[in-house]
Design a protein around this motif. Structure first.
Motif, PDB file in Angstrom:
ATOM      1  N   LEU A 214       1.259  90.993  20.864  1.00 23.73           N
ATOM      2  CA  LEU A 214       2.036  91.802  19.920  1.00 23.73           C
ATOM      3  C   LEU A 214       2.796  90.925  18.931  1.00 23.73           C
ATOM      4  CD1 LEU A 214       3.452  94.788  21.974  1.00 23.73           C
ATOM      5  CD2 LEU A 214       1.926  94.870  20.013  1.00 23.73           C
TER       6      LEU A 214
ATOM      7  N   ARG B  65       0.381  90.505  16.143  1.00 30.80           N
ATOM      8  CA  ARG B  65      -0.482  91.690  16.001  1.00 30.80           C
ATOM      9  C   ARG B  65      -1.151  91.788  14.645  1.00 30.80           C
ATOM     10  NH1 ARG B  65       4.457  95.546  17.015  1.00 30.80           N
ATOM     11  NH2 ARG B  65       5.815  94.973  15.318  1.00 30.80           N
TER      12      ARG B  65
ATOM     13  N   PRO C 125       7.523  99.470  12.038  1.00 34.07           N
ATOM     14  CA  PRO C 125       6.571 100.326  12.756  1.00 34.07           C
ATOM     15  C   PRO C 125       7.177 101.675  13.136  1.00 34.07           C
ATOM     16  CG  PRO C 125       6.639  98.129  13.720  1.00 34.07           C
ATOM     17  CD  PRO C 125       7.689  98.156  12.667  1.00 34.07           C
TER      18      PRO C 125
ATOM     19  N   LEU D  11      -2.925 102.097  18.938  1.00 30.49           N
ATOM     20  CA  LEU D  11      -1.489 102.098  18.632  1.00 30.49           C
ATOM     21  C   LEU D  11      -0.778 101.024  19.438  1.00 30.49           C
ATOM     22  CD1 LEU D  11      -0.696 105.901  18.470  1.00 30.49           C
ATOM     23  CD2 LEU D  11      -0.743 104.267  16.599  1.00 30.49           C
ATOM     24  N   LEU D  12      -1.092 100.964  20.721  1.00 30.45           N
ATOM     25  CA  LEU D  12      -0.371 100.029  21.574  1.00 30.45           C
ATOM     26  C   LEU D  12      -0.780  98.585  21.322  1.00 30.45           C
ATOM     27  CD1 LEU D  12      -0.027 101.897  24.953  1.00 30.45           C
ATOM     28  CD2 LEU D  12       1.650 101.533  23.157  1.00 30.45           C
ATOM     29  N   SER D  13      -1.909  98.373  20.617  1.00 31.43           N
ATOM     30  CA  SER D  13      -2.227  96.999  20.242  1.00 31.43           C
ATOM     31  C   SER D  13      -1.496  96.637  18.955  1.00 31.43           C
ATOM     32  CB  SER D  13      -3.735  96.829  20.072  1.00 31.43           C
ATOM     33  OG  SER D  13      -4.158  97.474  18.896  1.00 31.43           O
ATOM     34  N   SER D  14      -0.845  97.645  18.338  1.00 31.10           N
ATOM     35  CA  SER D  14      -0.130  97.377  17.090  1.00 31.10           C
ATOM     36  C   SER D  14       1.381  97.470  17.265  1.00 31.10           C
ATOM     37  CB  SER D  14      -0.541  98.380  16.004  1.00 31.10           C
ATOM     38  OG  SER D  14      -1.938  98.444  15.909  1.00 31.10           O
ATOM     39  N   VAL D  15       1.829  98.334  18.165  1.00 35.49           N
ATOM     40  CA  VAL D  15       3.271  98.518  18.351  1.00 35.49           C
ATOM     41  C   VAL D  15       3.564  98.567  19.847  1.00 35.49           C
ATOM     42  CG1 VAL D  15       3.504  99.837  16.231  1.00 35.49           C
ATOM     43  CG2 VAL D  15       3.124 101.024  18.360  1.00 35.49           C
ATOM     44  N   THR D  16       4.820  98.351  20.199  1.00 36.53           N
ATOM     45  CA  THR D  16       5.170  98.466  21.621  1.00 36.53           C
ATOM     46  C   THR D  16       5.353  99.934  21.967  1.00 36.53           C
ATOM     47  OG1 THR D  16       7.524  98.370  21.177  1.00 36.53           O
ATOM     48  CG2 THR D  16       6.417  96.282  21.540  1.00 36.53           C
TER      49      THR D  16
ATOM     50  N   GLU E 237       8.561 101.224  20.613  1.00 36.23           N
ATOM     51  CA  GLU E 237       8.541 101.551  19.181  1.00 36.23           C
ATOM     52  C   GLU E 237       7.824 102.869  18.940  1.00 36.23           C
ATOM     53  OE1 GLU E 237       8.467  97.200  16.963  1.00 36.23           O
ATOM     54  OE2 GLU E 237       6.661  97.908  17.947  1.00 36.23           O
TER      55      GLU E 237
END
Ligand SMILES: Nc1ncnc2c1ncn2[C@@H]1O[C@H](COP(=O)(O)OP(=O)(O)OP(=O)(O)O)[C@@H](O)[C@H]1O
Ligand SMILES: [Mg+2]
Lengths: 317, 545
Positions: A71, A74, B3, B352-357, B360
């Motif tokens: 992340l 990312r 994000p 989504l989870l590979s882009s944001v936590t 978030e």
């Protein structure tokens, strides 16, 4: 070229008592196209999810671009998950742009890029269509484009070819080749060996959660003995007695040409044996060869040879 | 931060595209609009009701006529009053009216009130409101009105007596008479009369008074005696219908019936007074004596104890806000569930989870849904104020006054705080439910209990203002899920400080805890496939790192 983009060290993942990924380590250098192969249930998807920090490894460490967390970098990674899906009510371009902006791209630039990509890969007419109006394959292409829209350096694709027709499979290959040309690093999983054969620099083969092979395509081929394929109406049993041949296995099914039945065999060559030894032996005995084929084994054969048993086992688990 | 905003933006845009959002947005204004205007519209569009009266006793015809005439006068007076205030040159500004001083209105209608007040001027009014009288009145009024005031139009009468249709003999026995009138009453045939082009109008009601009505008069003593005599066989009497018969297909509009009843009864009383040697006039005078009664509130300062319009508003406005909060929460619940489950079932969640936590993602969703709520509330409030403004005339300051009243009670900040916390709390719950379910069906199963919990404030909403500091209200206030609703409900009743501060602290703490827990559940649930987790499993999620 030499700095590694991705490094896994002794990575394990267990679900309860079951070990899905068992002590896997590998390193992917920049600019490589890596094929990630393995039978169903081998742990490919699990490994990929761990790389992207969607799930946490039970043990071991992963570093992406030298960082312990995907992340943190990312915007430099693109990801296409195994199960494909899009927001049904969103338009193709806006979904691509949305994912690109989530990866840090500017909104205007993302929109422009979305249209550009859709045009380039043959979806221009569907740019403004809602994704629920797209066919599965088209949707998948949109999703692939969404994963590369922010121009990532490392692209991880989980089964990008599944569900595509032959033409679009070629388009997909083209996408990967384009990425490679621009010096990007690609890791993709697939069950179709011919794709891997055509576009990979190296392959990574795992089975039962364990790494089996990490080599170039040529290297992979060398892992199984050289062999010649011969076919004749006459008996060929004598070949097994030759010094040059270590094993003779019936191959393929019996093929008939005219009224004659042909028997096809694979003759595995010994270290010192050469294909010509087989031909000579046949000529000496006056055996009439209908077919003689000496080519390096295909990746398919390598796969079946190396993990065939595991694959069958997994299917009965 | 970025994000979160991006997710919130998409979430908002997505919801803004749904039908539910727009329905929710417009339903409330439409209901308000409808309740204000449709009533007026109905009043205006209700046709004049035509009725026939057959009085075979000849005793009551006159009093009925009188009563109807009195009603008509009141109608006219009201219309003139409205006409004058509508077009008056110097209209009294609404802002000069102090709602704090205006007494809370009685439940009596305006026309009735006018009728009551002018009761003793019957004859004078009759003269004044006749053709010439009215012209004179209007002429006198003219200088006080604005230049371009349109001419006064007499309102349509609500009721009008028409003659018995030709060919029906008024002296027939009532049963036969009713039989003859039946097709007219059912609308199959029309009667002559009124202003209709062909002179034919529908008959609304028929009032039939038998010749021997005076023998049928009942007094409580008689009824008892009759019951005794009949030995409990009271059914026989009902079938005979020996009394005045009021025939009408419309069961909802009972004004005519009530009026005739009152007129006849008071005439009977008048006669009875005479018969018993009492002076009917004096009795009537006595009956008009009223005891003044004021509603007072000991919480208000000396001299201002009278319960005013403003007090009423303050008492009931919270109910409106409770309802708003409820509707808002109810309408977002579907959106939150739908969106989260779409992401889960399509596995978009992985991208989504590979882009944001996960954190978030959750925050983004909460912010997005909060924006939806904000838009809804703004539109609702805006439309409420606009509608009030429109209905009270262009220059009216009524909405501002309403706001002033609410403000003076310290209600607005309370509403904002409770609304915000309540909204957050419930959004969190829905998000958690969405994250552990894979299909809408599963989610709906889980939503069942939540909906049950949510029914309580709606049910208690109307009771709590009646006993705002009672046991039920206090208990509900201390349950965090109900705190926002109940405390809002009680806001204008000066709840004890312990309740206000204590429940607020509890609510804030509980909301914070919920969001924390939801964060954990969300993070795990969102990637989960298969059956929703058991409660026990959820607790281990909360404890585990
Ligand atoms: N959430 C989970 N809970 C329990 N077991 C799991 C879970 N996810 C994966 N597994 C198991 O882990 C093993 C590896 O699964 P994975 O999805 O990584 O396989 P794969 O190599 O991607 O297979 P395929 O080629 O079929 O996609 C499988 O045996 C699977 O049953
Ligand atoms: Mg897989």
């Amino acid at each position: 070229m030499s700095d590694s983009v991705l490094e896994l060290q002794n990575v394990c993942k267990t679900y309860g008592d079951f070990t899905a990924v068992d002590d896997v380590s590998f390193t992917i250098p920049a600019g490589m196209v890596y094929g990630f192969l393995g039978p169903n249930g081998a742990g490919k998807t699990t490994t990929i999810r761990m790389i992207l920090e969607i799930i946490k490894p039970t043990k071991g460490s992963i570093s992406v671009f030298g960082k312990p967390s995907a992340l943190a970098v990312r915007e430099r990674i693109g990801y296409l998950p195994e199960e494909k899906g899009l927001y049904k009510k969103m338009r193709a371009w806006s979904i691509i742009a949305y994912f690109a902006t989530l990866k840090g791209m500017d909104r205007k630039a993302a929109k422009r890029r979305a249209y550009e990509l859709l045009e380039r890969y043959g979806l221009k007419d569907f740019a403004d269509a809602k994704t629920e109006a797209l066919s599965k394959g088209m949707g998948q292409k949109v999703q692939v484009l969404a994963s590369i829209a922010h121009d990532p350096e490392l692209i991880i694709l989980d089964e990008p070819f599944s569900g595509l027709d032959p033409v679009n499979q070629e388009v997909m290959e083209e996408v990967i080749r384009d990425l490679k040309e621009r010096g990007r690093t690609v890791l993709f999983s697939t069950h179709v060996m011919s794709h891997a054969e055509r576009i990979c620099d190296r392959i990574l083969l795992i089975a039962g959660g364990k790494k089996v092979l990490d080599d170039t395509i040529d290297g992979a081929r060398k892992t199984i003995p050289r062999r010649v394929r011969v076919a004749s109406a006459d008996p060929l049993d004598f070949l097994a007695e030759l010094d040059a041949v270590v094993g003779l296995v019936p191959a393929e099914t019996i093929v008939a040409i005219g009224s004659e039945k042909l028997l096809t065999f694979d003759a595995q060559l010994s270290d010192k044996g050469e294909p010509i030894d087989v031909v000579k032996a046949c000529l000496e005995r006056g055996v009439h060869l209908e077919r003689f084929d000496y080519s390096p084994p295909s990746l398919h054969e390598v796969f079946v040879e190396l993990v065939g048993d595991k694959a069958k086992e997994a299917s009965f688990r | 931060m970025r994000p979160i905003l991006l997710i919130a933006l998409r979430e908002f845009a997505e919801n803004a595209k749904t039908k539910g959002f727009w329905i929710g947005l417009f339903l409330f204004p439409i209901i308000i609009f409808a309740s204000i205007f449709v009533q007026e519209l109905l009043e205006e569009s209700t046709p004049t009701r035509n009725y026939v009266v057959v009085d075979q006793s000849g005793l009551f015809e006159e009093v009925i006529e009188d009563s109807m005439a009195s009603m008509r006068r009141a109608e006219l007076l009201r219309a003139i009053g409205e006409y004058q205030s509508e077009y008056a040159k110097d209209k009294p500004k609404l802002s000069d009216i102090d709602l704090e001083k205006v007494a809370a209105p009685d439940l009596m209608g305006e026309t009735e009130a006018i009728e009551q007040a002018t009761k003793s001027f019957g004859d004078e009014l009759e003269l004044l409101l006749g053709e010439q009288g009215l012209d004179a009145v209007l002429a006198q009024m003219k200088p006080l009105l604005v230049e371009d005031a349109p001419a006064f139009e007499r309102p349509r009468p609500r009721f009008r007596r028409v003659a018995l249709p030709e060919g029906i003999d008024a002296s027939l026995p009532l049963t036969e008479l009713a039989e003859e009138l039946r097709p007219y009453l059912r609308g199959d045939r029309k009667v002559a009369g009124g202003e209709a082009v062909d002179g034919q109008v529908e008959l609304f009601a028929a009032v039939l008074i038998p010749a021997d009505i005076e023998q049928e008069l009942e007094s409580p003593g008689d009824a008892m005696a009759a019951m005794m005599a009949a030995g409990g066989q009271a059914e026989g009497a009902a079938t005979e219908r020996r009394g005045i018969q009021y025939w009408a297909t419309n069961l909802a509009d009972e004004d005519l019936k009530g009026r005739i009843d009152r007129a006849v009864t008071s005439e009977v009383h008048r006669k009875e007074y005479l018969a018993r040697g009492m002076d009917a006039e004096q009795v009537a005078d006595v009956r008009d004596i009223k005891v003044p009664l004021f509603s007072l509130n000991p919480n208000k300062s000396v001299g201002e104890e009278e319960v005013s319009m403003a007090d009423k508003i303050r008492q009931w406005a919270p109910v409106g806000f409770v309802y708003l909060l409820w509707i808002a929460i109810f309408s977002i619940s579907q959106m939150l569930l739908n969106n989260t489950i779409e992401e889960k079932s399509n596995r978009i969640i992985e991208v989504l989870l590979s882009s944001v936590t996960a954190g978030e993602l959750m925050m983004g969703k909460l912010v997005g849904i909060a924006c939806v709520g904000l838009v809804m509330i703004t539109v609702w409030m805006g439309s409420l104020l606009t509608i009030l403004k429109l209905s009270a005339g262009p220059e009216a300051e009524f909405p501002n006054m309403l706001l002033d009243v609410l403000q003076s009670g310290g209600l607005i900040p309370a509403f904002i705080i409770y609304f915000f916390l309540g909204y957050l709390l419930y959004s969190g719950l829905f998000l958690a439910i969405g994250s552990v379910c894979n299909t809408l069906k599963e989610a709906q199963n889980l939503m069942g209990p939540v909906m049950l919990i949510m029914m309580v404030p709606i049910i208690t909403m109307m009771f709590i203002p009646k006993d705002p500091n009672g046991t039920l209200a206090r208990i509900l206030s201390w349950i965090p899920l109900y705190t926002p609703f109940t405390m809002m409900n009680r806001a204008s009743a000066d709840p004890p400080m312990v309740d206000v501060v204590g429940t607020l602290i509890l609510l804030v703490a509980f909301t914070a805890f919920t969001l924390w827990a939801v964060g954990r559940i969300f993070r795990r649930g969102i990637l989960r496939t298969g059956q929703p987790p058991k409660i026990r499993e959820l607790f281990t999620w909360l404890r585990a790192e």
